[in-house]
Design a protein around this motif. Structure first.
Motif, short mmCIF file in Angstrom:
data_model
loop_
_atom_site.label_atom_id
_atom_site.label_comp_id
_atom_site.label_asym_id
_atom_site.label_seq_id
_atom_site.Cartn_x
_atom_site.Cartn_y
_atom_site.Cartn_z
N LEU A 79 0.72 -1.12 0.07
CA LEU A 79 0.12 0.04 0.09
C LEU A 79 0.87 1.35 -0.04
N ALA A 80 1.91 1.27 0.82
CA ALA A 80 2.97 2.27 0.85
C ALA A 80 3.49 2.67 -0.41
N LEU A 81 3.81 1.57 -1.12
CA LEU A 81 4.44 1.72 -2.78
C LEU A 81 3.43 2.33 -3.61
N GLU A 82 2.15 2.11 -3.23
CA GLU A 82 1.20 2.50 -4.06
C GLU A 82 0.79 4.09 -3.82
N GLY A 83 1.44 4.38 -3.14
CA GLY A 83 1.21 5.85 -2.65
C GLY A 83 -0.15 6.15 -1.71
N VAL A 84 -0.55 5.00 -0.91
CA VAL A 84 -1.69 5.26 -0.02
C VAL A 84 -1.52 6.00 1.15
N GLY A 85 -0.46 5.98 1.88
CA GLY A 85 -0.06 6.76 2.94
C GLY A 85 1.26 6.37 3.60
N ILE A 86 1.46 6.76 4.86
CA ILE A 86 2.85 6.79 5.42
C ILE A 86 2.64 5.30 6.38
N ALA A 87 3.45 4.49 6.07
CA ALA A 87 3.47 3.16 6.77
C ALA A 87 4.34 3.11 8.20
N ILE A 88 4.04 2.53 8.98
CA ILE A 88 4.81 2.45 10.42
C ILE A 88 5.17 0.86 10.29
N LEU A 89 6.51 0.34 9.78
CA LEU A 89 6.64 -0.92 9.52
C LEU A 89 8.24 -1.13 10.11
N PRO A 90 8.47 -2.67 10.38
CA PRO A 90 9.73 -2.96 10.72
C PRO A 90 10.62 -2.40 9.55
N LEU A 91 11.84 -1.70 9.73
CA LEU A 91 12.49 -1.17 8.67
C LEU A 91 13.20 -2.23 8.02
N THR A 92 13.30 -3.37 8.51
CA THR A 92 14.17 -4.61 7.60
C THR A 92 13.01 -4.90 6.50
N LEU A 93 11.86 -4.73 6.79
CA LEU A 93 10.95 -4.94 5.72
C LEU A 93 10.92 -4.29 4.42
N VAL A 94 11.52 -3.06 4.61
CA VAL A 94 11.63 -2.14 3.37
C VAL A 94 13.07 -1.87 3.09
N GLU A 95 14.00 -2.68 3.20
CA GLU A 95 15.49 -2.31 3.13
C GLU A 95 15.72 -2.19 1.60
N PRO A 96 15.28 -2.94 0.72
CA PRO A 96 15.47 -2.93 -0.80
C PRO A 96 14.76 -1.84 -1.38
N GLU A 97 13.30 -1.38 -0.88
CA GLU A 97 12.82 -0.30 -1.34
C GLU A 97 13.34 1.10 -1.01
N LEU A 98 13.90 1.14 -0.01
CA LEU A 98 14.46 2.36 0.74
C LEU A 98 16.00 2.71 -0.09
N ALA A 99 16.33 1.39 -0.31
CA ALA A 99 17.64 1.40 -1.19
C ALA A 99 17.62 2.03 -2.59
N GLN A 100 16.68 1.34 -2.98
CA GLN A 100 16.13 1.80 -4.56
C GLN A 100 15.37 3.28 -4.63
N GLY A 101 15.07 3.75 -3.54
CA GLY A 101 14.30 5.20 -3.57
C GLY A 101 12.91 5.03 -4.06
N ARG A 102 12.36 3.79 -3.84
CA ARG A 102 10.92 3.50 -4.04
C ARG A 102 10.18 3.89 -2.87
N LEU A 103 10.79 3.93 -1.72
CA LEU A 103 10.27 4.42 -0.43
C LEU A 103 11.16 5.45 0.23
N VAL A 104 10.78 6.36 0.90
CA VAL A 104 11.48 7.26 1.62
C VAL A 104 11.18 7.18 3.10
N ARG A 105 12.51 6.97 4.04
CA ARG A 105 12.24 7.06 5.33
C ARG A 105 12.05 8.30 5.89
N LEU A 106 10.84 8.51 6.79
CA LEU A 106 10.72 9.75 7.43
C LEU A 106 10.82 9.91 8.95
N LEU A 107 11.10 11.01 9.57
CA LEU A 107 11.12 11.18 10.87
C LEU A 107 11.83 10.28 11.51
N SER A 108 13.34 10.20 10.77
CA SER A 108 14.25 9.02 11.38
C SER A 108 14.65 9.30 12.99
#
Length: 311
Positions: A237-266
Motif C-alpha cells: 500500500l505504501a508503494l502505491e502511495g496510499v499513505g505513511i506506513a509504520i513498519l519494521p525497517l528490515t521489511l523495506v530495506e530494498p525499497e529504501l535502497a532503491q528510492g521506491r520508499l523514503v524514510r521519514l522522521l528518522s
C-alpha cells in the motif's frame, strides 16, 4: 473377552521391553536359529547355563513352552516357531530404529518442521532458508508461515521463529537472532502529493498505515487509514502511495535502497523495538537436524541486528 485381551496385551508388551527381557528374546531367537545352546551362548558371549536360564525365564513369563530340549538338539515347539517369527521382526525394527537414531544424531537428515512469521519469511528469512537447504540436502524443510504462536506438541514443531518485544517464561530454549525497530516510510509520489511531515504532530494530517499491534508514537494521536496484520500488505500500500506506513525497517530495506520508499522522521522512530527469536525444546538429546538449523541461523543472522535494523 475383549476387555481381558486389552488388559493382557499391554502388560506383556510392557514387561517385554525391559533390557533384560530384550536379551532373553535375542537368546531365544538365536537358540531357535542355531538349534544349539552352545552356538547361541557363543553368539551372545555367555555360558550355556546363562542362555538356558534366559529361556526358562521367558517361558515362565509367557506360560508357554517354546522349545523341546534333548541332550543333542533344541527344537522349537509350534508356538515357539510362531513366536520366533514375530519376535524376530520386532527385534529387527528395534535395531533399525536404534541405528537410524544414531545416524541422525551424527548426520543431519530428515524432516524439519519450522514455523515463522510470514513477513520476515518472505523478506529476511527466505534467502537464509535457501542457503540452508543448499548446505543440508538431506534435510527436508517444512515451513508453517503464520503470526500465531503454535504449540510445539500439537503442531509437531521442531523450531519456532518468533517476533516479540520480549518472551514469556517457558520451557523452550530461546536464542535471540536479530533486534529491530519500527520506522515511518512513504512513497515519493505520496510525499509529492501530500507533503513531508516534519514533526510527529504532522502525522495527524496524513493517512497512516499501521500493523494491528503497533499503535504508533504515543506523542501524537492517530486515526489510522488502514490497520492490518500483514506488514507485506502495508508495504505494498505504501508503494502505491496510499499513505505513511509504520513498519519494521528490515521489511523495506530494498525499497529504501532503491528510492521506491523514503524514510521519514528518522529521529522519531516508533519506540517499539522487537527481536527475532529462535526457539526449540529443551532436551539434552537435540536432533542433529535441529542443531544444524539453529547453528546455521545463528551464524547467518546473529550479528546482523545492527545497521539497517537499528535507528
Amino acid at each position: 473377552m475383549s476387555n481381558k485381551s486389552a488388559k493382557t496385551k499391554p502388560e506383556v508388551a510392557i514387561s517385554a521391553t525391559t533390557p533384560d527381557d530384550l536379551r532373553d528374546l535375542r537368546a531365544f531367537c538365536l537358540l531357535v536359529d542355531h538349534g544349539s545352546l552352545t552356538a547361541a551362548a557363543k553368539q551372545l558371549g555367555e555360558t550355556k547355563g546363562s542362555v538356558s536360564r534366559r529361556l526358562s525365564r521367558l517361558e515362565s513369563a509367557l506360560g508357554v513352552p517354546l522349545v523341546r530340549r534333548s541332550p543333542r538338539l533344541v527344537q522349537p515347539t509350534e508356538e515357539g516357531v510362531l513366536y520366533r517369527q514375530r519376535v524376530g521382526r520386532a527385534l529387527e525394527l528395534l535395531e533399525d530404529a536404534t541405528d537410524a537414531l544414531k545416524e541422525a544424531q551424527g548426520h543431519p537428515r530428515g524432516r524439519l518442521r519450522v514455523t515463522a512469521p510470514p513477513d520476515f519469511a518472505h523478506t529476511v528469512l527466505a534467502p537464509v532458508f535457501a542457503r540452508f537447504c543448499e548446505a543440508h540436502r538431506d534435510i527436508s524443510l517444512e515451513l508453517i508461515l503464520t503470526d500465531r504462536q503454535l504449540d510445539f506438541d500439537a503442531h509437531q514443531l521442531d523450531v519456532a521463529l518468533r517476533l516479540a518485544s520480549s518472551l514469556r517464561d517457558s520451557s523452550l530454549v530461546a536464542l535471540r537472532l536479530l533486534d529491530g525497530q519500527m520506522g515511518f516510510v512513504a512513497s515519493p509520489a505520496y510525499l509529492e502529493r501530500e507533503g513531508h511531515p516534519r514533526r510527529l504532530a504532522d502525522l495527524s494530517e496524513h493517512r497512516v498505515l499501521v500493523l494491528r499491534q503497533e499503535s504508533g508514537p504515543s506523542a501524537v494521536h492517530l486515526t489510522p487509514a488502514v490497520v492490518a496484520l500483514d506488514g507485506t500488505f502495508l508495504r505494498a500500500l505504501a508503494l502505491e502511495g496510499v499513505g505513511i506506513a509504520i513498519l519494521p525497517l528490515t521489511l523495506v530495506e530494498p525499497e529504501l535502497a532503491q528510492g521506491r520508499l523514503v524514510r521519514l522522521l528518522s529521529g522519531h522512530d516508533s519506540p517499539r523495538r522487537f527481536s527475532l527469536y529462535l526457539l526449540h525444546p529443551a532436551t539434552p538429546l537435540l536432533p542433529a537436524r535441529v542443531r544444524a538449523f539453529r547453528d546455521f541461523m545463528a551464524h547467518a543472522l546473529l550479528n546482523q541486528g545492527r545497521g539497517p535494523w537499528g535507528a
